[in-house]
Design an enzyme around this catalytic site. Structure first.
Site, mmCIF file in Angstrom:
data_model
loop_
_atom_site.group_PDB
_atom_site.id
_atom_site.type_symbol
_atom_site.label_atom_id
_atom_site.label_comp_id
_atom_site.label_asym_id
_atom_site.label_seq_id
_atom_site.Cartn_x
_atom_site.Cartn_y
_atom_site.Cartn_z
ATOM 1 N N ASP A 1 0.864 -1.189 0.000
ATOM 2 C CA ASP A 1 0.000 0.000 0.000
ATOM 3 C C ASP A 1 0.897 1.233 0.000
ATOM 4 O O ASP A 1 1.988 1.213 0.588
ATOM 5 C CB ASP A 1 -0.905 -0.009 1.243
ATOM 6 N N THR B 1 -13.199 -3.427 -8.855
ATOM 7 C CA THR B 1 -14.369 -3.465 -9.741
ATOM 8 C C THR B 1 -14.177 -2.445 -10.858
ATOM 9 O O THR B 1 -14.177 -1.239 -10.605
ATOM 10 C CB THR B 1 -15.645 -3.171 -8.933
ATOM 11 N N GLU C 1 -14.671 -9.716 -7.208
ATOM 12 C CA GLU C 1 -14.931 -10.253 -5.860
ATOM 13 C C GLU C 1 -16.404 -10.074 -5.510
ATOM 14 O O GLU C 1 -17.059 -9.135 -5.965
ATOM 15 C CB GLU C 1 -13.990 -9.608 -4.843
ATOM 16 N N LEU D 1 -17.393 -10.480 -2.080
ATOM 17 C CA LEU D 1 -17.382 -10.497 -0.619
ATOM 18 C C LEU D 1 -18.343 -9.457 -0.070
ATOM 19 O O LEU D 1 -18.455 -8.365 -0.621
ATOM 20 C CB LEU D 1 -15.975 -10.183 -0.102
ATOM 21 N N PHE E 1 -32.211 -10.811 0.212
ATOM 22 C CA PHE E 1 -32.280 -9.456 -0.339
ATOM 23 C C PHE E 1 -33.708 -8.996 -0.599
ATOM 24 O O PHE E 1 -34.012 -8.328 -1.583
ATOM 25 C CB PHE E 1 -31.402 -9.333 -1.601
ATOM 26 N N LEU E 2 -34.586 -9.380 0.316
ATOM 27 C CA LEU E 2 -35.984 -8.940 0.247
ATOM 28 C C LEU E 2 -36.340 -8.171 1.503
ATOM 29 O O LEU E 2 -37.481 -8.185 1.943
ATOM 30 C CB LEU E 2 -36.915 -10.143 0.062
ATOM 31 N N GLY F 1 -27.021 1.044 0.857
ATOM 32 C CA GLY F 1 -25.914 2.001 0.897
ATOM 33 C C GLY F 1 -24.623 1.248 0.671
ATOM 34 O O GLY F 1 -24.627 0.157 0.106
ATOM 35 N N CYS G 1 -20.451 -0.197 -2.600
ATOM 36 C CA CYS G 1 -20.571 -1.011 -3.827
ATOM 37 C C CYS G 1 -21.849 -0.750 -4.621
ATOM 38 O O CYS G 1 -21.779 -0.299 -5.760
ATOM 39 C CB CYS G 1 -20.487 -2.487 -3.454
ATOM 40 N N LYS H 1 -24.358 -0.573 7.197
ATOM 41 C CA LYS H 1 -25.014 -1.783 7.695
ATOM 42 C C LYS H 1 -24.274 -2.170 8.968
ATOM 43 O O LYS H 1 -23.198 -1.604 9.255
ATOM 44 C CB LYS H 1 -24.990 -2.903 6.644
HETATM 45 C C1 UGA Z 1 -22.238 -6.088 -1.688
HETATM 46 C C2 UGA Z 1 -22.545 -7.490 -2.265
HETATM 47 O O1 UGA Z 1 -23.461 -8.165 -1.414
HETATM 48 C C3 UGA Z 1 -21.245 -8.310 -2.381
HETATM 49 O O2 UGA Z 1 -21.523 -9.549 -3.015
HETATM 50 C C4 UGA Z 1 -20.234 -7.529 -3.230
HETATM 51 O O3 UGA Z 1 -18.994 -8.206 -3.289
HETATM 52 C C5 UGA Z 1 -20.007 -6.169 -2.613
HETATM 53 O O4 UGA Z 1 -21.257 -5.461 -2.519
HETATM 54 C C6 UGA Z 1 -19.038 -5.438 -3.505
HETATM 55 O O5 UGA Z 1 -19.366 -5.182 -4.667
HETATM 56 O O6 UGA Z 1 -17.879 -5.226 -3.092
HETATM 57 P P1 UGA Z 1 -21.814 -5.093 0.763
HETATM 58 O O7 UGA Z 1 -21.848 -3.752 0.101
HETATM 59 O O8 UGA Z 1 -20.722 -5.407 1.723
HETATM 60 O O9 UGA Z 1 -21.749 -6.261 -0.370
HETATM 61 O O10 UGA Z 1 -23.155 -5.242 1.571
HETATM 62 P P2 UGA Z 1 -24.547 -6.025 1.483
HETATM 63 O O11 UGA Z 1 -24.632 -6.915 2.650
HETATM 64 O O12 UGA Z 1 -24.770 -6.613 0.158
HETATM 65 O O13 UGA Z 1 -25.570 -4.814 1.717
HETATM 66 C C7 UGA Z 1 -25.608 -3.675 0.854
HETATM 67 C C8 UGA Z 1 -26.693 -2.721 1.281
HETATM 68 O O14 UGA Z 1 -27.980 -3.251 0.954
HETATM 69 C C9 UGA Z 1 -26.735 -2.411 2.779
HETATM 70 O O15 UGA Z 1 -26.954 -1.033 2.963
HETATM 71 C C10 UGA Z 1 -27.916 -3.226 3.283
HETATM 72 O O16 UGA Z 1 -28.524 -2.663 4.420
HETATM 73 C C11 UGA Z 1 -28.854 -3.164 2.073
HETATM 74 N N1 UGA Z 1 -29.814 -4.279 2.006
HETATM 75 C C12 UGA Z 1 -29.366 -5.553 1.849
HETATM 76 C C13 UGA Z 1 -31.163 -4.025 2.077
HETATM 77 O O17 UGA Z 1 -31.600 -2.848 2.197
HETATM 78 N N2 UGA Z 1 -32.065 -5.064 1.985
HETATM 79 C C14 UGA Z 1 -31.653 -6.339 1.840
HETATM 80 O O18 UGA Z 1 -32.523 -7.235 1.761
HETATM 81 C C15 UGA Z 1 -30.272 -6.601 1.772
#
Ligand code: UGA
Length: 437
Positions: A32, A124, A152, A154, A250-251, A258, A261, A321
């Site tokens: 880094d 990405t 990725e 993750l 994801f429902l 937020g 990503c 989150k």
């Molecule tokens: C997301 C994807 O889930 C990963 O697969 C991906 O690798 C990552 O982006 C990325 O591109 O690096 P992440 O941003 O860590 O991961 O978080 P998530 O757990 O997917 O949640 C994203 C947002 O959606 C959060 O604000 C969460 O509160 C919201 N969310 C999630 C909802 O409002 N409703 C849901 O049912 C699920």
């Protein structure tokens, strides 16, 4: 087989990649440009909060397989057989992915490389980027540099578990030997490997995030309809999720997605589509619906409290989150200024983001102190500290007809109501029958 690996970038993606590959037995150098980060990592301190990461940093350092470096003495000595690029690709003002960090690293590697290696893109990057890098940069290098796209998937907060138990590993390249070399790195992980061309691998990443964002905006639209017709989104989401073609994940309705990503990747995909002359109308709506969900707490509370002027509003959660310290594109950071504009007095609580300050809003350490005399509380992040609040105690502290706005549909509404508080969720109670945002 152990491979010499370099990982450039020690953020959420790069650091997880480095520590996990070291755990699998590879010899890894994490690089880094930020000296302070590298010094901290050498002492076992992670620059990010991610469950389990510091144990793996210690394990890697103790085994001698994980080292940390800056490029202060040039890039050539840092280049392993496989070099992962995992630097940031934030959103530019125009909505595109800003590739300046990627280009700077690729240029430096191409200029200084004195041996052949495989470059693996973890950052990405929009479809077409790999081809352009090969054409304009890699082909000009003295060394022979092969290119593989390895997006990725993750999730922050679950990244280590996700690394070792992925749904799939995606690798894209025109070079079969390079694909073999990268496939071998993941030998110990039980997962399907999708081997494809570079542009398809890049598109799989954007399409996945766009689809997941679409699911969230879709369920939020259905939740708003539930509010209009007096249905309950929990029941509806459960009912539709039982269909295997839809699935239960994801429902969860609420104030929208937020993080670092979904917002940036949906904008970038929209941008790249426009650049090619294609109007991705569904995606535009997904983005618009997500922005609109942010207005819900302000609209609902304004109506229920008869205006927001001088009302005391407590915001619970400043990270995007739970289980992360990441506040990028966190809903609270958009919602707090909206309340302030309406003349409300805002107090903010979060267990993990001490540095977040918003001019005009007050940071309060203890959640019960924050709730004293408040008119409303808004759950913006479903931290267990907040979902497990003692609602009797909360009710005794808040003002007479206080309202709880559950922006994550994560609270026990019966317990909240039983304590004498007014409860409002998103599509949860039909109390807002006829209210369209
Ligand atoms: C997301 C994807 O889930 C990963 O697969 C991906 O690798 C990552 O982006 C990325 O591109 O690096 P992440 O941003 O860590 O991961 O978080 P998530 O757990 O997917 O949640 C994203 C947002 O959606 C959060 O604000 C969460 O509160 C919201 N969310 C999630 C909802 O409002 N409703 C849901 O049912 C699920």
């Amino acid at each position: 087989m152990s491979t010499n690996v370099t990982v450039i970038g020690t953020g959420y993606v790069g650091l997880v990649t480095g520590v996990c590959l070291a755990h699998s037995g590879h010899s890894v150098t994490c690089v880094d440009v930020d000296k302070a980060k590298i010094e901290g990592l050498r002492k076992g301190v992670s620059p990010i909060f991610e469950p389990g990461i510091e144990d793996l940093i210690r394990e890697g350092a103790d085994s001698g397989r994980l080292t940390f470096a800056t490029p202060a003495d040039g890039w050539a000595p840092l280049i392993g057989d496989i070099v992962f690029v995992a630097v940031g690709t934030p959103q530019s003002d125009a909505g595109a992915a800003d590739l300046s960090q990627v280009r700077a690293v690729v240029d430096a590697l191409c200029d200084e490389a004195d041996k052949d290696f495989v470059m693996v893109m973890k950052s990405t990057v929009p479809p077409g980027t790999g081809e352009a890098l090969l054409r304009r940069h890699l082909s000009c290098a003295q060394a022979d540099i092969a290119y593989v796209s390895n997006p990725e998937f993750l999730r922050e907060g679950h990244a280590i578990d996700d690394w070792f138990a992925p749904d799939r590993i995606v690798l894209g390249s025109a070079d079969p030997k390079a694909l073999d070399a990268v496939t071998a790195l993941y030998d110990d992980i039980e997962s399907e490997v999708v081997r494809t061309d570079t542009a398809s691998a890049e598109t799989i990443k954007y399409a996945s995030n766009a689809f997941l964002s679409t699911k969230i905006s879709f369920v939020n639209e259905i939740a708003n309809v539930c509010d209009c017709v007096g249905a309950d989104i929990d029941q509806v989401a459960h009912g539709i999720g039982m269909d295997k073609r839809i699935g239960p994940d994801f429902l969860k309705a609420g104030i929208g997605y937020g993080g670092s990503c979904f917002p940036k990747d949906t904008h970038a995909l929209d941008f790249i589509s426009m650049l090619h002359g294609y109007e991705f109308r569904l995606l535009k709506s997904v983005i618009e619906v997500n922005s609109r969900q942010r207005l819900l707490p302000v609209l609902r509370l304004s109506r229920m409290l008869g205006g927001l002027e001088d009302r005391v509003i407590v915001i619970l959660g400043l990270t995007f989150k739970p289980d992360t310290d990441d506040t990028r594109e966190a809903p609270a950071l958009e919602i707090v200024p909206l309340f302030l504009e309406e003349g409300a007095k805002v107090r903010m609580v979060d267990p993990m983001a001490p540095e977040v300050l918003i001019p005009g809003a007050e940071r309060v350490e203890d959640v019960y102190d924050a709730l004293a005399g408040a008119d409303a509380v808004v759950l913006t992040t479903e931290w267990p500290q907040f979902t497990g609040l003692d609602w009797e105690r909360v009710a005794s502290l808040m003002s007479g007809s206080a309202v709880v706005f559950d922006g994550r549909n994560a609270l026990d509404q019966k317990a909240v109501r039983a304590a004498g508080l007014r409860y409002v969720g998103v599509g949860r109670d039909g109390e807002h029958r006829g209210t369209v945002v």
